[in-house]
Scaffold this motif. Sequence first.
Motif, PDB file in Angstrom:
ATOM      1  N   PHE A  10       0.840  -1.195   0.000  1.00  0.00           N
ATOM      2  CA  PHE A  10       0.000   0.000   0.000  1.00  0.00           C
ATOM      3  C   PHE A  10       0.881   1.254   0.000  1.00  0.00           C
ATOM      4  O   PHE A  10       1.866   1.337   0.721  1.00  0.00           O
ATOM      5  CB  PHE A  10      -0.917   0.014   1.222  1.00  0.00           C
ATOM      6  N   THR A  11       0.510   2.219  -0.804  1.00  0.00           N
ATOM      7  CA  THR A  11       1.239   3.484  -0.866  1.00  0.00           C
ATOM      8  C   THR A  11       0.311   4.624  -0.452  1.00  0.00           C
ATOM      9  O   THR A  11      -0.795   4.762  -0.993  1.00  0.00           O
ATOM     10  CB  THR A  11       1.757   3.766  -2.291  1.00  0.00           C
TER      11      THR A  11
ATOM     12  N   LEU B 132      -1.493   0.541   5.960  1.00  0.00           N
ATOM     13  CA  LEU B 132      -0.058   0.235   5.907  1.00  0.00           C
ATOM     14  C   LEU B 132       0.305  -1.002   6.719  1.00  0.00           C
ATOM     15  O   LEU B 132       1.366  -1.596   6.513  1.00  0.00           O
ATOM     16  CB  LEU B 132       0.754   1.436   6.416  1.00  0.00           C
ATOM     17  N   GLY B 133      -0.550  -1.367   7.673  1.00  0.00           N
ATOM     18  CA  GLY B 133      -0.277  -2.561   8.481  1.00  0.00           C
ATOM     19  C   GLY B 133       1.032  -2.432   9.249  1.00  0.00           C
ATOM     20  O   GLY B 133       1.302  -1.397   9.868  1.00  0.00           O
TER      21      GLY B 133
ATOM     22  N   TRP C 114       7.025   3.854   8.211  1.00  0.00           N
ATOM     23  CA  TRP C 114       6.554   5.000   7.435  1.00  0.00           C
ATOM     24  C   TRP C 114       6.396   6.238   8.293  1.00  0.00           C
ATOM     25  O   TRP C 114       6.838   7.334   7.930  1.00  0.00           O
ATOM     26  CB  TRP C 114       5.208   4.645   6.773  1.00  0.00           C
ATOM     27  N   VAL C 115       5.776   6.093   9.470  1.00  0.00           N
ATOM     28  CA  VAL C 115       5.454   7.251  10.303  1.00  0.00           C
ATOM     29  C   VAL C 115       6.695   7.877  10.932  1.00  0.00           C
ATOM     30  O   VAL C 115       6.681   9.043  11.317  1.00  0.00           O
ATOM     31  CB  VAL C 115       4.417   6.865  11.386  1.00  0.00           C
ATOM     32  N   HIS C 116       7.790   7.100  11.017  1.00  0.00           N
ATOM     33  CA  HIS C 116       9.021   7.628  11.604  1.00  0.00           C
ATOM     34  C   HIS C 116      10.033   8.073  10.547  1.00  0.00           C
ATOM     35  O   HIS C 116      11.229   8.185  10.826  1.00  0.00           O
ATOM     36  CB  HIS C 116       9.634   6.598  12.553  1.00  0.00           C
ATOM     37  N   GLN C 117       9.535   8.341   9.353  1.00  0.00           N
ATOM     38  CA  GLN C 117      10.343   8.964   8.309  1.00  0.00           C
ATOM     39  C   GLN C 117       9.760  10.354   8.060  1.00  0.00           C
ATOM     40  O   GLN C 117       8.855  10.527   7.241  1.00  0.00           O
ATOM     41  CB  GLN C 117      10.315   8.127   7.028  1.00  0.00           C
ATOM     42  N   PRO C 118      10.238  11.364   8.807  1.00  0.00           N
ATOM     43  CA  PRO C 118       9.588  12.679   8.801  1.00  0.00           C
ATOM     44  C   PRO C 118       9.663  13.422   7.477  1.00  0.00           C
ATOM     45  O   PRO C 118      10.629  13.313   6.726  1.00  0.00           O
ATOM     46  CB  PRO C 118      10.346  13.444   9.894  1.00  0.00           C
ATOM     47  N   ILE C 119       8.596  14.179   7.228  1.00  0.00           N
ATOM     48  CA  ILE C 119       8.543  15.115   6.106  1.00  0.00           C
ATOM     49  C   ILE C 119       8.563  16.507   6.716  1.00  0.00           C
ATOM     50  O   ILE C 119       7.633  16.894   7.437  1.00  0.00           O
ATOM     51  CB  ILE C 119       7.260  14.918   5.270  1.00  0.00           C
TER      52      ILE C 119
ATOM     53  N   GLY D  33       1.254  10.038  15.796  1.00  0.00           N
ATOM     54  CA  GLY D  33       2.010   9.676  14.593  1.00  0.00           C
ATOM     55  C   GLY D  33       2.102  10.824  13.605  1.00  0.00           C
ATOM     56  O   GLY D  33       3.138  11.026  12.965  1.00  0.00           O
ATOM     57  N   CYS D  34       1.020  11.597  13.485  1.00  0.00           N
ATOM     58  CA  CYS D  34       1.031  12.730  12.554  1.00  0.00           C
ATOM     59  C   CYS D  34       2.130  13.726  12.895  1.00  0.00           C
ATOM     60  O   CYS D  34       2.725  14.346  12.009  1.00  0.00           O
ATOM     61  CB  CYS D  34      -0.331  13.422  12.550  1.00  0.00           C
ATOM     62  N   HIS D  35       2.418  13.874  14.189  1.00  0.00           N
ATOM     63  CA  HIS D  35       3.449  14.824  14.612  1.00  0.00           C
ATOM     64  C   HIS D  35       4.837  14.336  14.225  1.00  0.00           C
ATOM     65  O   HIS D  35       5.707  15.125  13.860  1.00  0.00           O
ATOM     66  CB  HIS D  35       3.363  15.054  16.114  1.00  0.00           C
ATOM     67  N   HIS D  36       5.059  13.025  14.285  1.00  0.00           N
ATOM     68  CA  HIS D  36       6.360  12.502  13.882  1.00  0.00           C
ATOM     69  C   HIS D  36       6.517  12.499  12.367  1.00  0.00           C
ATOM     70  O   HIS D  36       7.626  12.661  11.853  1.00  0.00           O
ATOM     71  CB  HIS D  36       6.576  11.101  14.453  1.00  0.00           C
TER      72      HIS D  36
END
Length: 239
Positions: free
Chosen positions: A6-7, A21-22, A28-33, A124-127
Amino acid sequence: MVAQEFTVDLDKPLVFQVGHLGEAYQEWVHQPIVSKEGPRFFKSDFWEYLTRNEWYVIPTIWLPVVCWYTTKSFKMGRSPPQIAILLLVGVFIWSLLEYTLHRFLFHIKTKSYWGNTLHYLLHGCHHKHPQDGLRLVFPPTATAILLVPFWSFVKLISTPTIAPALFAGGLLGYVMYDVTHYYLHHGQPRSEVPKNLKKYHLNHHFRIQNKGFGITSSLWDKVFGTLPQTKSLEKERIQ
């Protein structure tokens, strides 16, 4: 669809995507943008509105509540020195609560659809988007709901004259936490103490995300052994 394939589409509302994302969600969530403008969460404008807050909304709403509860203890016969001590105790209790929530709830490991979804909304959104200026402070609606059990807890462990000031201290600690958190991400400190605190917190976001759970101080990280090593100590250990 297989979860690993899933993307996430960053151009669409994210909240109901991330659950798919399972097990891949944690990575994914710990790769910040890094961007000051965060993504859209919901398709609904109403729910989207509730997720966005300016930092100054927090003291504007909650400091009058702090004053009201403080005054309540005063009217019940508590002296100003006693109230000052109770406020400090409340702030101290909040500091432990701040650490505990951040370490054991905000960084809980999830992989189910709803687990990932709820975690993303909670922290998670904050990270993922650490510089999103409108989602750095906790929404007042959610805070108001959480204050109900906190007030019940304070009444349970104290007396009727102590409870209001103790509650006010805990709420004051929360306000200090949220305002400090915003400043650490968007402020430009010039003195040594806030500079170190900013470095300490950004280290949690961009280098060692499983340590450094304190926001307003590193006290409880030192007590419970979750203080991250400095880069120089890390290099020495590797060598």
